[in-house]
Design a protein around this motif. Structure first.
Motif, short mmCIF file in Angstrom:
data_model
loop_
_atom_site.label_atom_id
_atom_site.label_comp_id
_atom_site.label_asym_id
_atom_site.label_seq_id
_atom_site.Cartn_x
_atom_site.Cartn_y
_atom_site.Cartn_z
N ARG A 122 0.85 -1.20 0.00
CA ARG A 122 0.00 0.00 0.00
C ARG A 122 0.88 1.23 0.00
O ARG A 122 2.06 1.18 0.35
N LEU A 123 0.27 2.36 -0.37
CA LEU A 123 1.00 3.62 -0.40
C LEU A 123 1.10 4.20 1.01
O LEU A 123 0.10 4.25 1.74
N VAL A 124 2.30 4.64 1.36
CA VAL A 124 2.56 5.20 2.68
C VAL A 124 3.33 6.50 2.50
O VAL A 124 4.17 6.62 1.60
N CYS A 125 3.05 7.48 3.33
CA CYS A 125 3.78 8.75 3.29
C CYS A 125 5.21 8.50 3.75
O CYS A 125 5.43 8.06 4.88
N SER A 126 6.18 8.78 2.88
CA SER A 126 7.58 8.57 3.23
C SER A 126 8.28 9.86 3.61
O SER A 126 9.32 9.83 4.26
N ALA A 127 7.73 11.00 3.23
CA ALA A 127 8.28 12.30 3.62
C ALA A 127 7.14 13.31 3.58
O ALA A 127 6.27 13.25 2.71
N VAL A 128 7.15 14.23 4.54
CA VAL A 128 6.15 15.30 4.58
C VAL A 128 6.85 16.58 4.18
O VAL A 128 7.75 17.06 4.87
N LEU A 129 6.45 17.12 3.04
CA LEU A 129 7.07 18.34 2.53
C LEU A 129 6.38 19.58 3.10
O LEU A 129 7.02 20.63 3.28
N ARG A 130 5.09 19.48 3.34
CA ARG A 130 4.33 20.58 3.94
C ARG A 130 3.15 19.96 4.67
O ARG A 130 2.38 19.21 4.08
N PRO A 131 2.99 20.26 5.96
CA PRO A 131 1.88 19.64 6.70
C PRO A 131 0.53 20.15 6.21
O PRO A 131 0.42 21.24 5.66
#
Length: 180
Positions: A122-131
């Motif tokens: 499944r797709l998972v957030c690997s980096a948050v560029l902007r909350p």
């Protein structure tokens, strides 16, 4: 009195008029009560929209303060500004979201990059560029994230994936292929 005569008919007519006026008054009161409730709901909706619009306008300021805190030495003044801004937004019900490891949700995340990970299902957030931010249940701004997960489906053998022609050598953008 036997219940007949002019007095009885006059009394019956007065009772009918009182009942009719009472029913009219009850209808007008119910309409007014509904009007008051509708006006109260409309005022609350307008207030919520106004608050959301003001908060959306403040999000770039919050981003700038966050960037300054991440890249500059933290002075007491900058720390006070950041803490005060976070506290005030929190008191209004604003919450931030978007953490590394969160499952990707296209309703509240904008994926700006995709990294294929064959061992993931499944797709998972690997980096948050902007909350991202919410006000209660309302989305103020989606989170900009990089995702990792299974590779996207491969194009078909002819290369005309979903009727879109690949870019030409001259750099013209792709356009839909007309099919008959």
């Amino acid at each position: 009195m036997t219940g007949s005569g002019p007095q009885y008919t006059e009394l019956a007519e007065l009772r009918r008029l009182v009942e009719e006026r009472t029913a009219d008054l009850q209808r007008v009161k119910a309409e007014y009560d509904n009007y008051r409730k509708r006006v109260r709901r409309d005022r609350l909706a307008v207030r919520e929209i106004a608050v959301a619009n003001v908060l959306r306008a403040l999000l770039p300021v919050l981003d700038a303060v966050d960037r300054a805190c991440a890249h500059e030495p933290l002075t007491p003044g900058l720390e006070d500004i950041a803490d005060s801004l976070q506290e005030q937004l929190g008191s209004l019900g604003v919450t931030s979201f978007g953490e590394v490891g969160d499952p990707f949700d296209p309703a509240c995340h904008d994926a700006v990059a995709h990294h294929a990970s064959p061992d993931s299902d499944r797709l998972v957030c690997s980096a948050v560029l902007r909350p991202g931010y919410r006000l209660g249940d309302h989305l103020l701004r989606p989170a900009h994230v990089e995702v990792s997960g299974p590779a996207p489906p491969a194009r078909n053998a002819r290369g005309d994936d979903r009727g879109v022609r690949p870019s030409t050598a001259g750099g013209a953008p792709p356009f839909p292929i007309a099919r008959s």
